[in-house]
Design an enzyme around this catalytic site. Structure first.
Site, mmCIF file in Angstrom:
data_model
loop_
_atom_site.group_PDB
_atom_site.id
_atom_site.type_symbol
_atom_site.label_atom_id
_atom_site.label_comp_id
_atom_site.label_asym_id
_atom_site.label_seq_id
_atom_site.Cartn_x
_atom_site.Cartn_y
_atom_site.Cartn_z
ATOM 1 N NE ARG A 226 0.378 2.852 13.147
ATOM 2 C CZ ARG A 226 -0.559 3.670 13.596
ATOM 3 N NH1 ARG A 226 -0.246 4.621 14.466
ATOM 4 N NH2 ARG A 226 -1.812 3.556 13.185
ATOM 5 C CG ASP B 183 -4.851 4.513 1.275
ATOM 6 O OD1 ASP B 183 -5.988 4.913 0.977
ATOM 7 O OD2 ASP B 183 -4.464 4.373 2.456
ATOM 8 C CE LYS C 141 -7.884 6.690 3.563
ATOM 9 N NZ LYS C 141 -6.429 6.442 3.569
ATOM 10 C CB THR D 176 -10.108 1.902 10.817
ATOM 11 O OG1 THR D 176 -8.954 2.360 10.120
ATOM 12 C CG2 THR D 176 -10.795 0.834 10.015
ATOM 13 C CG ASP E 140 -11.944 17.661 -6.456
ATOM 14 O OD1 ASP E 140 -12.823 18.440 -6.860
ATOM 15 O OD2 ASP E 140 -10.786 18.024 -6.181
ATOM 16 C CE LYS F 160 -2.357 1.858 3.590
ATOM 17 N NZ LYS F 160 -2.310 3.314 3.486
HETATM 18 O O1 C5P Z 1 -0.069 1.275 10.955
HETATM 19 P P1 C5P Z 1 -1.472 0.788 10.668
HETATM 20 O O2 C5P Z 1 -1.554 -0.708 10.559
HETATM 21 O O3 C5P Z 1 -2.491 1.385 11.583
HETATM 22 O O4 C5P Z 1 -1.742 1.362 9.190
HETATM 23 C C1 C5P Z 1 -2.999 1.399 8.604
HETATM 24 C C2 C5P Z 1 -2.868 2.026 7.240
HETATM 25 O O5 C5P Z 1 -4.158 2.017 6.649
HETATM 26 C C3 C5P Z 1 -2.403 3.468 7.253
HETATM 27 O O6 C5P Z 1 -1.599 3.635 6.083
HETATM 28 C C4 C5P Z 1 -3.671 4.292 7.103
HETATM 29 O O7 C5P Z 1 -3.486 5.478 6.385
HETATM 30 C C5 C5P Z 1 -4.539 3.344 6.270
HETATM 31 N N1 C5P Z 1 -5.979 3.517 6.372
HETATM 32 C C6 C5P Z 1 -6.656 3.475 7.573
HETATM 33 N N2 C5P Z 1 -8.019 3.615 7.607
HETATM 34 C C7 C5P Z 1 -8.706 3.752 6.464
HETATM 35 C C8 C5P Z 1 -8.015 3.772 5.238
HETATM 36 C C9 C5P Z 1 -6.655 3.635 5.234
HETATM 37 O O8 C5P Z 1 -6.031 3.302 8.607
HETATM 38 N N3 C5P Z 1 -10.016 3.796 6.482
#
Ligand code: C5P
Length: 228
Positions: A208, A59, A61, A118, A64, A30
């Site tokens: 992470r 990603d 998003k 999320t 517009d 991603k």
């Molecule tokens: O580090 P972590 O596992 O929390 O990363 C989640 C990834 O998913 C991040 O890159 C974040 O920008 C992305 N994301 C998210 N929630 C969404 C869409 C994308 O956390 N609804």
């Protein structure tokens, strides 16, 4: 279920180092705001060079007016990525305009719509959308399904209900996964990989817990063993 690793490290060098460590596995990568804004298309090309079978999820998003979104979608299709996303709240016209524009591309990328981020908790979500997360996510998912999108970004907790309300083939991509119960950080609605599997999640997105681990490759192997 297909693992998607979030390349959210602070520099291109670190992201490429991680990708090289994981190159034996044909997983999804991603590329988000940070990496794409800084490193652009050359970064995507470098990832494909490391492992041509890496699939790329861009990603960004999009949100517009419909024509601007369709213009952006077309440029994204030209990048050769495998999947990208838009915000469902951009609306049905935007969804249709994007999908119509992409219909001329033979190998168009998959298009997902973001339902509820999320990182939202109940209170902050309803302040904006005036509905519960579940209700709104399911409504956004139906709208996305009816307008030809391939799936949605949601939390694990909405995945099965969304499939029940649309189709089992309608894809769910879920961030906020803490495979083995790792620290949630800023995510509010986190789930283990086991739960994600039970809820029919197609793409668990993990950042992470992988890149902050002292052995990211082993972590990926452990996750892949669990979802194989
Ligand atoms: O580090 P972590 O596992 O929390 O990363 C989640 C990834 O998913 C991040 O890159 C974040 O920008 C992305 N994301 C998210 N929630 C969404 C869409 C994308 O956390 N609804």
């Amino acid at each position: 279920m297909q693992l998607c690793v979030a390349l959210d490290l602070p520099s291109k060098r670190e992201n490429l180092k991680l990708a090289k460590e994981l190159k034996a596995h044909d997983i999804w990568m991603k590329v988000g705001f940070r990496a794409y804004i800084r490193d652009g298309k050359p970064f995507i090309d470098e990832l494909k060079k490391i492992n041509p079978n890496f699939k790329i999820f861009l990603d960004l998003k999009l949100y517009d007016i419909p024509n601007t979104m369709a213009d952006a979608a077309e440029e994204i299709a030209k990048l050769g990525v495998d999947m990208f996303n838009i915000h469902a709240s951009a609306g049905e016209v935007a969804m249709r305009t994007v999908m119509e524009r992409l219909s001329t591309y033979e190998n168009r990328p998959l298009v997902l719509a973001v339902t509820a981020l999320t990182s939202f908790d109940k209170k902050n979500f309803s302040l904006i959308y005036e509905k519960s997360i579940n209700e709104k996510a399911e409504q956004f998912a139906k709208m996305s399904y009816e307008n030809g999108l391939d799936g949605v970004v949601c939390s694990t907790f909405e995945s099965q209900a969304i499939k029940d309300g649309t189709s089992n083939e309608f894809l769910t991509l879920c961030p906020g996964i803490r495979p083995f119960g790792e620290d949630a950080g800023d995510q509010q609605r986190v789930a283990t990989i086991e739960l994600a599997q039970k809820e029919g999640v197609d793409f668990p997105v993990i950042g992470r817990p992988i890149y902050k681990d002292e052995n990211p490759l082993q972590k990926v192997k452990d996750i892949l063993t669990l979802i194989a």
